[in-house]
Design an enzyme around this catalytic site. Structure first.
Site, PDB file in Angstrom:
ATOM      1  N   ASP A   6      32.592  42.094  35.602  1.00  0.00           N
ATOM      2  CA  ASP A   6      33.279  42.889  36.644  1.00  0.00           C
ATOM      3  C   ASP A   6      33.186  44.404  36.476  1.00  0.00           C
ATOM      4  OD1 ASP A   6      33.965  40.292  37.314  1.00  0.00           O
ATOM      5  OD2 ASP A   6      36.130  40.578  37.221  1.00  0.00           O
ATOM      6  N   ASP A  29      33.780  40.242  40.870  1.00  0.00           N
ATOM      7  CA  ASP A  29      35.025  39.818  41.506  1.00  0.00           C
ATOM      8  C   ASP A  29      34.815  39.991  43.017  1.00  0.00           C
ATOM      9  OD1 ASP A  29      37.598  38.865  40.622  1.00  0.00           O
ATOM     10  OD2 ASP A  29      38.509  40.774  41.204  1.00  0.00           O
ATOM     11  N   LYS A  37      33.039  35.413  41.916  1.00  0.00           N
ATOM     12  CA  LYS A  37      34.230  34.598  41.663  1.00  0.00           C
ATOM     13  C   LYS A  37      35.411  35.184  42.417  1.00  0.00           C
ATOM     14  CE  LYS A  37      35.221  37.219  37.488  1.00  0.00           C
ATOM     15  NZ  LYS A  37      36.455  37.856  37.979  1.00  0.00           N
ATOM     16  N   CYS A  61      39.903  39.438  32.888  1.00  0.00           N
ATOM     17  CA  CYS A  61      38.702  38.644  33.129  1.00  0.00           C
ATOM     18  C   CYS A  61      37.836  38.464  31.885  1.00  0.00           C
ATOM     19  CB  CYS A  61      37.926  39.220  34.300  1.00  0.00           C
ATOM     20  SG  CYS A  61      38.825  38.949  35.854  1.00  0.00           S
TER      21      CYS A  61
HETATM   22  C1  VGL Z   1      40.463  41.398  37.184  1.00  0.00           C
HETATM   23  C2  VGL Z   1      42.613  41.479  37.926  1.00  0.00           C
HETATM   24  C3  VGL Z   1      42.251  40.974  39.144  1.00  0.00           C
HETATM   25  C4  VGL Z   1      39.480  41.656  36.073  1.00  0.00           C
HETATM   26  C5  VGL Z   1      40.067  40.878  38.394  1.00  0.00           C
HETATM   27  O1  VGL Z   1      38.280  41.801  36.351  1.00  0.00           O
HETATM   28  O2  VGL Z   1      39.936  41.713  34.904  1.00  0.00           O
HETATM   29  N1  VGL Z   1      41.733  41.689  36.951  1.00  0.00           N
HETATM   30  N2  VGL Z   1      40.962  40.681  39.372  1.00  0.00           N
HETATM   31 ZN    ZN Z   2      40.428  40.138  41.330  1.00  0.00          ZN
END
Ligand code: VGL
Ligand code: ZN
Length: 197
Positions: free
Chosen positions: A9, A47, A106, A151
């Protein structure tokens, strides 16, 4: 062993100026780019939420960072972030995306969040990444990216439980660190057999 770099991410919304900015989230990009050369495969996660996703506080007219009980367990309600097709959902512009063998998205199911690169937050619905790794003979993973305590943590723990040899490069990760989440994540990763260095 066949060793993959799993880059979690590294997207605009998790970098300074983004909707769910992680402090110094952009500082890890040069180091991640350099590390890509040392692996047999490079996999990026992205994400990728639809507007009105169930993990967004706005969907429930709730305060961002409040908690909500979902059918699959407790869920943090986040600011709207990484909406499919938005600039915030794009990878950081300096990330060497061309080097990626696979990009896995995802969080696209409106009803379930997906922190892990392997399973949605119900811990049951697979993303397909395990099959990709196994069919390519990849048995060893190094994780980097954002955010350490969400994540990266969920992905590392799932990978270890699935039997992969897992390391997290903490110097190439940055954390949200909300309500003790970073300490809890480190303890959970250690308990799962994830090596942090
Ligand atoms: C994430 C919160 C919501 C991450 C993704 O990539 O850690 N955190 N969506
Ligand atoms: Zn997210």
């Amino acid at each position: 062993m066949t060793h993959a770099l799993l880059v979690i991410d590294v997207q605009n919304d998790f970098c300074p100026g983004g909707a769910l900015a992680v402090a110094e989230g952009d500082a890890i990009v040069p180091g991640i780019n350099a590390a890509m050369n040392d692996f047999d495969a490079v996999i990026l996660t992205q994400d990728w939420h639809p507007a009105g996703h169930s993990s967004f506080a706005s969907t429930h007219e709730a305060e961002p960072m409040s908690m909500m009980q979902m059918p699959y367990g407790p869920q943090v309600l986040w600011p709207d972030h990484c909406i499919q097709g938005s600039t915030g959902a794009q990878f950081h512009p300096d990330l060497t995306v061309d080097r990626a063998n696979l990009i896995i998205r995802k969080g696209f199911n409106p009803e379930i969040d997906s922190y892990s690169a392997f399973f949605e937050n119900d811990h049951t619905t697979p993303t397909g990444l395990e099959g990709y790794l196994r069919t390519r003979g990849i048995d060893r993973l190094t994780l980097v990216g954002l955010a350490t305590d969400f994540c990266v943590n969920y992905s590392a723990v799932d990978a270890a439980r699935l039997g992969f040899d897992v390391a997290v490069r903490l110097d190439l990760c940055r954390a949200i660190d909300f309500d003790g989440s970073l300490d809890a994540a480190k303890a959970g990763m250690t308990a799962a057999g994830v090596v942090m260095r």
